[in-house]
Design a protein around this motif. Structure first.
Motif, short mmCIF file in Angstrom:
data_model
loop_
_atom_site.label_atom_id
_atom_site.label_comp_id
_atom_site.label_asym_id
_atom_site.label_seq_id
_atom_site.Cartn_x
_atom_site.Cartn_y
_atom_site.Cartn_z
N CYS A 73 -5.41 88.23 -73.14
CA CYS A 73 -4.14 87.91 -72.48
C CYS A 73 -2.99 88.76 -73.00
N HIS A 74 -3.32 89.76 -73.80
CA HIS A 74 -2.33 90.74 -74.27
C HIS A 74 -2.80 92.13 -73.85
N PRO A 75 -3.03 92.35 -72.55
CA PRO A 75 -3.64 93.61 -72.09
C PRO A 75 -2.68 94.79 -72.14
N ALA A 76 -3.27 95.97 -72.10
CA ALA A 76 -2.47 97.19 -72.10
C ALA A 76 -1.72 97.35 -70.78
N THR A 77 -2.26 96.77 -69.72
CA THR A 77 -1.61 96.80 -68.41
C THR A 77 -1.21 95.38 -68.05
N ARG A 78 -0.73 95.17 -66.86
CA ARG A 78 -0.37 93.81 -66.42
C ARG A 78 -1.57 93.12 -65.77
N SER A 79 -2.75 93.57 -66.09
CA SER A 79 -3.98 92.95 -65.59
C SER A 79 -4.76 92.39 -66.77
N PRO A 80 -4.95 91.07 -66.82
CA PRO A 80 -5.69 90.48 -67.94
C PRO A 80 -7.16 90.88 -67.92
N THR A 81 -7.79 90.77 -69.07
CA THR A 81 -9.23 90.97 -69.17
C THR A 81 -9.86 89.63 -69.53
N GLN A 82 -11.20 89.58 -69.54
CA GLN A 82 -11.86 88.32 -69.86
C GLN A 82 -13.23 88.58 -70.45
#
Length: 213
Positions: A73-82
């Motif tokens: 929830c602190h991604p490099a872009t504005r897209s979260p990872t999971q």
């Protein structure tokens, strides 16, 4: 087409099925492994030089900060990872306008106030928290070194204008931070506990909040 499928030996099909099934079991086991203990702040008392002790304490705390439960929830872009492998969020979310997600598909569309189990799904559960959201863009951690994350965390121009005391409270009392240690079935938790983590942050602050190189 049907004749081609029937031509595949039954033994081959069964072997392939067994391999896929075993991969699923291994993945599930890996995702639920405990990440181990977290050193206590007192474990660093033997480091006489205060600056070095402060840096070492943050290094230990960073084992939580860089864990998938936090860094997704602190991604490099504005897209979260999971996931444990931090793959792109499914469905793709681009939260360029709001930390709560895009209009029409905000976080609360799928993420409720609590974790929700999913029967018969490889995912096993959908994570949830009443404050579920993406970290602000100023607090993107993915791709940064521990030292860079440290300097970012204590920079009031990027951390939500939080003082050192605010950081300790945030790390120790925030429910969304605490969720990381109760992530729902199918996910590993960071090492230690929220209490131990907050104590490390407090000790880091108490030794001058020095950052690793």
């Amino acid at each position: 087409m049907a004749k081609r499928l029937l031509a595949i030996p039954l033994a081959t099909v069964l072997a392939a099925t067994a391999i896929v099934a075993s991969m699923g079991l291994l993945r599930g086991y890996a995702e639920t492994l405990d990440s181990g203990s977290l050193k206590a702040a007192s474990d660093f008392d033997a480091i006489a030089e205060t600056s070095a002790r402060s840096k070492a304490i943050f290094e230990e705390a960073s084992r939580v900060l860089t864990h998938p439960r936090c860094i997704n929830c602190h991604p490099a872009t504005r897209s979260p990872t999971q996931g444990e492998d931090m793959h792109p969020h499914v469905p793709l979310i681009i939260a360029s306008q709001s930390s709560l997600g895009p209009a029409g598909l905000v976080c609360s569309t799928c993420h409720g106030a609590e974790n929700r189990p999913i029967v018969g799904s490889r995912m096993k559960s959908i994570p949830g928290n009443a404050h579920w959201s993406l970290a602000p863009a100023s607090m993107a951690w993915q791709g940064l070194t521990v030292g860079e994350i440290c300097r970012q965390v204590k920079d009031t121009s990027r951390n939500g204008n939080r003082s050192h005391a605010d950081l300790v409270r945030h790390m120790g009392e925030d429910h969304l931070v605490g969720w990381a240690w109760h992530p729902g079935d199918g996910r590993s938790a960071p090492p230690g506990s929220q209490e131990t983590f907050a104590a490390l942050i407090a000790a880091w602050v108490g030794t001058g909040a020095e950052c690793p190189d």
